[in-house]
Scaffold this motif. Structure first.
Motif, PDB file in Angstrom:
ATOM      1  N   GLN A 623     -87.045  -9.834   1.947  1.00 41.14           N
ATOM      2  CA  GLN A 623     -88.286  -9.466   1.263  1.00 41.14           C
ATOM      3  C   GLN A 623     -89.501  -9.859   2.100  1.00 41.14           C
ATOM      4  O   GLN A 623     -90.456  -9.081   2.241  1.00 41.14           O
ATOM      5  CB  GLN A 623     -88.342 -10.139  -0.113  1.00 41.14           C
ATOM      6  CG  GLN A 623     -89.529  -9.731  -0.964  1.00 41.14           C
ATOM      7  CD  GLN A 623     -90.758 -10.603  -0.744  1.00 41.14           C
ATOM      8  OE1 GLN A 623     -90.634 -11.805  -0.560  1.00 41.14           O
ATOM      9  NE2 GLN A 623     -91.937  -9.997  -0.767  1.00 41.14           N
ATOM     10  N   ARG A 626     -89.923  -7.563   5.247  1.00 39.58           N
ATOM     11  CA  ARG A 626     -90.518  -6.280   4.878  1.00 39.58           C
ATOM     12  C   ARG A 626     -92.004  -6.429   4.552  1.00 39.58           C
ATOM     13  O   ARG A 626     -92.827  -5.581   4.919  1.00 39.58           O
ATOM     14  CB  ARG A 626     -89.779  -5.686   3.682  1.00 39.58           C
ATOM     15  CG  ARG A 626     -88.434  -5.083   4.010  1.00 39.58           C
ATOM     16  CD  ARG A 626     -88.593  -3.924   5.013  1.00 39.58           C
ATOM     17  NE  ARG A 626     -87.371  -3.188   5.150  1.00 39.58           N
ATOM     18  CZ  ARG A 626     -87.078  -2.065   4.489  1.00 39.58           C
ATOM     19  NH1 ARG A 626     -87.951  -1.539   3.664  1.00 39.58           N
ATOM     20  NH2 ARG A 626     -85.917  -1.474   4.669  1.00 39.58           N
ATOM     21  N   SER A 698     -85.284   2.418   2.212  1.00 40.91           N
ATOM     22  CA  SER A 698     -86.565   2.932   1.722  1.00 40.91           C
ATOM     23  C   SER A 698     -87.469   1.750   1.435  1.00 40.91           C
ATOM     24  O   SER A 698     -87.072   0.591   1.592  1.00 40.91           O
ATOM     25  CB  SER A 698     -86.371   3.760   0.438  1.00 40.91           C
ATOM     26  OG  SER A 698     -85.997   2.909  -0.641  1.00 40.91           O
ATOM     27  N   SER A 699     -88.696   2.028   1.017  1.00 41.50           N
ATOM     28  CA  SER A 699     -89.623   0.937   0.698  1.00 41.50           C
ATOM     29  C   SER A 699     -89.183   0.162  -0.531  1.00 41.50           C
ATOM     30  O   SER A 699     -89.627  -0.965  -0.743  1.00 41.50           O
ATOM     31  CB  SER A 699     -91.032   1.498   0.488  1.00 41.50           C
ATOM     32  OG  SER A 699     -91.031   2.461  -0.558  1.00 41.50           O
ATOM     33  N   GLU A 700     -88.306   0.748  -1.328  1.00 46.12           N
ATOM     34  CA  GLU A 700     -87.754   0.033  -2.487  1.00 46.12           C
ATOM     35  C   GLU A 700     -86.414  -0.622  -2.148  1.00 46.12           C
ATOM     36  O   GLU A 700     -86.125  -1.737  -2.592  1.00 46.12           O
ATOM     37  CB  GLU A 700     -87.552   0.984  -3.676  1.00 46.12           C
ATOM     38  CG  GLU A 700     -88.834   1.497  -4.299  1.00 46.12           C
ATOM     39  CD  GLU A 700     -89.431   2.650  -3.503  1.00 46.12           C
ATOM     40  OE1 GLU A 700     -88.652   3.376  -2.854  1.00 46.12           O
ATOM     41  OE2 GLU A 700     -90.671   2.802  -3.521  1.00 46.12           O
ATOM     42  N   ASN A 701     -85.620   0.057  -1.356  1.00 46.29           N
ATOM     43  CA  ASN A 701     -84.293  -0.459  -1.002  1.00 46.29           C
ATOM     44  C   ASN A 701     -84.387  -1.339   0.245  1.00 46.29           C
ATOM     45  O   ASN A 701     -83.998  -0.945   1.343  1.00 46.29           O
ATOM     46  CB  ASN A 701     -83.315   0.696  -0.760  1.00 46.29           C
ATOM     47  CG  ASN A 701     -83.083   1.517  -2.014  1.00 46.29           C
ATOM     48  OD1 ASN A 701     -83.325   1.067  -3.126  1.00 46.29           O
ATOM     49  ND2 ASN A 701     -82.630   2.740  -1.833  1.00 46.29           N
ATOM     50  N   LYS A 736     -81.655  -1.956  -3.952  1.00 47.03           N
ATOM     51  CA  LYS A 736     -82.793  -2.600  -4.612  1.00 47.03           C
ATOM     52  C   LYS A 736     -82.501  -4.048  -4.984  1.00 47.03           C
ATOM     53  O   LYS A 736     -83.396  -4.766  -5.392  1.00 47.03           O
ATOM     54  CB  LYS A 736     -83.194  -1.821  -5.867  1.00 47.03           C
ATOM     55  CG  LYS A 736     -83.700  -0.424  -5.583  1.00 47.03           C
ATOM     56  CD  LYS A 736     -84.128   0.271  -6.858  1.00 47.03           C
ATOM     57  CE  LYS A 736     -84.629   1.692  -6.562  1.00 47.03           C
ATOM     58  NZ  LYS A 736     -85.077   2.392  -7.785  1.00 47.03           N
TER      59      LYS A 736
END
Length: 736
Positions: A623, A626, A698-701, A736
C-alpha cells in the motif's frame, strides 16, 4: 463521389489520428510507437528535481542545455522550469544533485540591442539574457528547442557523446552575433583561468579552468561555425581589445558577428576534453564531420531508443511517460569522461589513458542503493568499465571515490560506498578484472583514519564530539563493512571476514533502549542529553532525522527487528513512521516527499516501505509503495519530489514499477513489492529476457495475492539476480 484535395487531406489526417490513437491505446502494438516519444525531459526541471531539459545521449560527456542565468538552490542544474529567461546554452550540467557546479562553455545568440540585467541579488554584474515562453519550447531525448523572444532567434540543440551541435535561426538578420562567455559561472563555480583563441574565420578554441565543487576542473573546447564570421571582439571584463585573436583571463568573452547576406541560419558545433584543445579537436573529427543537424538529432534519438528498449512495458499512457522518463533520467550519469583516444585528466591532476571508457560523476551516496543494481541488469556491458573507473580513481588518488566528478574527488556526503558497488559487481560476475586488487582497495578505504573512521575502529562508533553526522556515519560504515566482509569470505580471508562482520554490527552501539532510537554518543560513551527523534540535527544525522535513519540496517534487517522487540513491534514502528505528524523545528530544504516521518525525496528512506516484508504484513508495504508512486511521482515539471540525484530517484521508480527492489543493494536479492505495470520484459544479453506479468493489476488491485516464478509458487519474499538474468517469467496475481 468526387474528392477534392481538402477532403483527401481530412480523411488521411483522420486515418493517421485514428492509427496513432489506437497504437497508444492498444498495448499489443507498443512496438509501433517509438519509446522516445514517451520521454518528457521537463519532468524534474521544476520543484525539487533539479534536472535539466537539454540535449545529451546516454552517458554522454556533453549535456548541452539552457541556463536561466541565476544563482540559488532552484538553479542548481542551471535551469528551473518556473523561470522565464535564458542567459545561454552551456555544455556541462549535473542531473538532480544538491551542488551547484558546471554550466561550462556558454554560448548565446543575439541580434539588435542586447538585453541585460542583474538577474539575482548574488550576481555582481549584469547578464545578457532573453525572455522565452514554454509555449515555444520543447524537448525530447537528444534534442531541445526554444525561441528567444528578445532576439527573435529559434535555438535548437542536439549532441553526440563528446560534442554538441547548436542551430540558430535568426528572425531579424541585422547585427546577427553569437556570444561565447567563458566567464559565465554560477553557484559554487568560479573561473580560475580561461583562454579563447580565434584560429580562422570560422574556428575558435581554448579552455576554461575553474574551481568549485570540482576543485580542479578543466574543459578544453574546439568550436567550428557553419559560416565565417565577418568580425569579432574579445574581452576580459572590463578590458576589450578589437585587435587580439587570443585572450586569457577570468571573465573572457568572445562576440562573433555574421553577415546577413549569407543567410539567417548559423550552426555551431563544439567538442570538449579534459586534456587539451588537440583532443577536443580529435573528438569533434571523430563524432561530427559536417553540419547535418537532422542526422545528429536522428542518431541521438536512435541511441536513446535502443537503450529504452531494454525494458518494454505495458501500462497506462501516463505511467509509460513516467517509466520511460525515469529510464531516460537513469542514463544521464555517470558520464563518459575519456576522449576518443582514451585520455583524461585524473584526480591527481595528471593525464592518464585507458583502453576502455573512463566514466565520471559517481554520486555514490545516492546511487549505490538502487542505480548500480539496476545497471547490473540493464548495462552489464558498461559495468566493468565503471568498475575500472572506480579502480582507476583509486590508483591515481590512493582511495576509492566517495563522490567523483570531472577528474576530482569532492568527498561529498558520507560512507565508503564504492564498496557495495564493487561487492555487487563481484558477486554478479561483472567485475571485469582480478578480484585481489579490488579487495585490497576496498580494505584500504575501510581501514583509513579520516572522516571518523579511526574512532569508529577504536570505539565501535563515531562519537558526536569528534565528527558531525556521527550516527549516520556509524550506520553507513557498518553496511559498507558487511559488503567487504562478504568479499573477504568468498576470497578466503577468514580473519578479515570475522573482523568486518563484527564491525557490521556497530550500528547497535548507537541504540538507546529507553528512547527506542539510535542516538549520538560522546567519546566516553554517554548519549547526548537532549534528543528529539523528529528534529533535524545535522551535527548527528546526514540530511535526515533519527526516525529516518532508524531503518538503515539493510545488511541485518533481522537484527534490527530483534532490536526493535520482534516483528509486532517492528510493524508498529513502521506504522508510526508513516503516520507520525510530529514536527520539530525547521526542516532542511532537501527534506521533501513526506508521508509522516517517511521522506522519499532523500535517499536514506528509499528501502523502508519494503521492510514490511519482515513483519508478516507485506500488504502494508504494498500500500505504501503504491502511495509513493501515485502521489510523489507525476508527469509534471515538478513531478519528482526530491533531487533526482544522478538517477537514484528514477531507479527506485523503475524497480518498484516492475514489482521488486534491492533492499540490500549488495546481496543479489530483490525484495517483492507491488508492480504498477501490467507487463514488463527486461531484455538480457544472449537474446534472453525476463518477463514480469501482473494479472488484474489496477489502481484498486494493489495487493499481491500470490506470485509464481517460472511456474513455481514463490514461498519467499524475494527473487535473486541470478534468477532474473537466467531468464524466465515472474507472475503476480493482484487483488483488492
Amino acid at each position: 463521389m468526387k474528392f477534392n484535395k481538402q477532403w483527401v487531406w481530412i480523411i488521411c489526417t483522420g486515418m493517421f489520428f485514428c492509427l496513432a490513437t489506437s497504437c497508444r491505446q492498444n498495448p499489443e502494438l507498443d512496438g509501433v510507437v517509438k519509446l522516445t516519444s514517451y520521454v518528457n525531459p521537463f519532468i524534474g526541471t521544476g520543484g525539487k528535481g533539479k534536472t535539466y531539459p537539454g540535449a545529451t545521449v546516454p552517458f554522454g560527456m556533453v549535456q548541452l542545455s539552457p541556463d536561466n542565468g541565476r544563482n540559488g538552490w532552484d538553479w542548481i542544474s542551471g535551469y528551473f522550469y518556473p523561470d522565464s529567461v535564458i542567459a545561454g546554452f552551456s555544455h556541462l550540467h549535473l542531473s538532480g544533485t544538491g551542488a551547484g557546479d558546471l554550466c561550462d562553455i556558454s554560448f548565446m545568440p543575439v541580434s539588435g540591442k542586447e538585453k541585460t540585467s542583474r538577474l539575482d541579488t548574488i550576481s555582481k554584474k549584469e547578464t545578457v539574457y532573453s525572455t522565452f515562453s514554454h509555449e515555444n519550447e520543447k524537448a525530447s531525448p537528444g534534442y531541445y528547442q526554444v525561441y528567444l523572444e528578445d532576439y527573435q532567434v529559434n535555438v535548437e540543440l542536439t549532441a553526440t557523446t563528446r560534442t554538441g551541435l547548436q542551430k540558430y535561426s535568426f528572425g531579424q538578420t541585422d547585427s546577427m552575433a553569437v556570444r561565447l562567455h567563458l566567464g559565465y559561472a554560477r553557484n559554487w563555480d568560479w573561473v580560475t583561468d580561461s583562454q579563447l583563441q580565434v584560429l580562422n574565420d570560422s574556428t575558435i578554441a581554448g579552455y576554461r579552468k575553474s574551481s568549485g565543487w570540482a576543485e580542479d576542473q578543466r574543459v578544453y573546447f574546439y568550436t567550428v561555425f557553419s559560416k565565417p564570421f565577418k568580425s569579432f571582439v574579445l574581452s576580459d571584463h572590463p578590458k576589450i581589445d578589437k585587435k587580439l585573436d587570443d585572450i586569457n583571463g577570468q571573465d573572457v568573452l568572445g562576440k562573433f558577428y555574421f553577415d546577413e547576406s549569407q543567410g539567417s541560419e548559423i550552426m555551431v558545433k563544439t567538442a570538449i576534453s579534459s586534456v587539451s584543445v588537440a583532443n577536443a579537436k580529435a573528438n569533434l573529427k571523430a563524432e561530427q564531420t559536417g553540419f547535418s543537424f537532422d542526422n545528429v538529432k536522428s542518431q541521438a534519438d536512435e541511441l536513446w531508443e535502443s537503450q529504452l528498449n531494454k525494458i518494454k512495458v505495458k501500462t497506462s499512457e501516463d505511467d509509460k511517460v513516467q517509466f520511460y522518463t525515469a529510464m531516460y533520467h537513469s542514463m544521464l550519469a555517470p558520464i563518459t569522461y575519456s576522449d576518443v583516444n582514451g585520455e583524461y585528466k585524473g584526480p591527481d591532476a595528471q593525464i592518464h589513458k585507458t583502453s576502455s571508457t573512463r566514466y565520471s560523476i559517481f554520486s555514490l551516496w545516492d546511487t549505490f542503493r538502487a542505480w548500480h543494481p539496476l545497471a547490473t541488469l540493464l548495462h552489464s556491458d558498461r559495468v566493468p568499465d565503471m568498475i575500472a573507473s572506480l579502480m582507476g580513481h583509486y590508483q591515481e588518488y590512493g582511495k576509492l571515490p566517495v563522490w567523483n566528478m570531472h577528474g576530482n574527488e569532492t568527498d561529498m556526503m558520507l560512507g565508503y560506498h564504492s564498496l557495495p558497488v564493487l561487492a555487487d559487481a563481484y558477486f554478479k560476475g561483472q567485475l571485469g578484472m582480478d578480484a585481489e586488487p579490488v579487495y585490497q582497495a576496498m580494505k584500504i578505504s575501510a581501514m583509513q583514519n579520516e572522516f571518523g573512521v579511526k574512532n569508529y575502529k577504536d570505539l565501535g562508533y563515531v562519537p558526536y564530539d569528534s565528527m558531525n553526522w556521527n550516527v549516520s556515519l556509524t550506520m553507513e560504515y557498518a553496511f559498507d563493512d558487511w559488503c567487504l566482509a562478504q568479499v573477504a569470505n568468498d576470497l578466503g580471508y577468514d580473519e578479515d571476514y570475522r573482523y568486518f562482520m563484527n564491525r557490521s554490527k556497530s550500528y547497535k552501539n548507537h541504540f538507546d533502549s529507553v528512547s527506542g532510537f539510535f542516538r549520538p554518543r560522546n567519546i566516553q560513551g554517554d548519549f547526548r542529553e537532549s534528543f528529539d527523534p523528529s528534529a533535524y540535527h545535522p551535527e548527528d544525522f546526514a540530511e535526515a532525522n533519527a526516525w529516518q535513519y532508524y531503518w538503515f540496517v539493510p545488511q541485518d534487517v533481522d537484527g534490527l527487528v530483534n532490536l526493535t522487540g520482534g516483528k509486532t513491534n517492528f510493524e508498529k514502528k513502521l506504522d508510526a513512521l508513516f503516520e507520525s505528524s510530529e514536527e520539530s523545528g525547521e526542516t532542511p530544504v532537501w527534506i521533501s516527499g513526506n508521508i509522516g516521518q517517511y521522506v522519499h525525496g532523500n535517499e536514506p528512506s528509499h528501502h523502508v516501505p519494503y521492510l514490511y516484508q519482515w513483519t508478516g504484513q507485506p500488504k502494508k508495504g504494498q500500500q505504501r509503495i503504491r502511495q509513493i508512486m501515485e502521489e510523489l511521482y507525476t508527469t509534471e515539471p515538478d513531478g519528482l519530489c526530491g533531487n533526482e540525484d544522478c538517477g537514484q530517484m528514477s531507479a527506485w521508480y523503475i524497480f518498484s514499477a516492475m514489482g521488486f527492489y534491492p533492499v540490500n543493494p549488495a546481496d543479489s536479492r530483490y525484495i517483492l513489492g507491488s508492480p504498477t505495470v501490467a507487463e514488463a520484459v527486461i531484455q538480457l544479453p544472449e537474446e534472453k529476457n525476463f518477463r514480469i506479468v501482473a494479472n488484474n493489476q489496477s489502481s484498486e488491485n494493489i495487493y499481491v495475492k500470490s506470485a509464481t516464478l517460472n511456474g513455481q509458487r514463490l514461498n519467499r519474499n524475494y527473487i535473486t539476480h541470478q534468477e532474473v538474468v537466467t531468464g524466465g517469467i515472474l507472475i503476480f496475481e493482484m487483488g483488492k
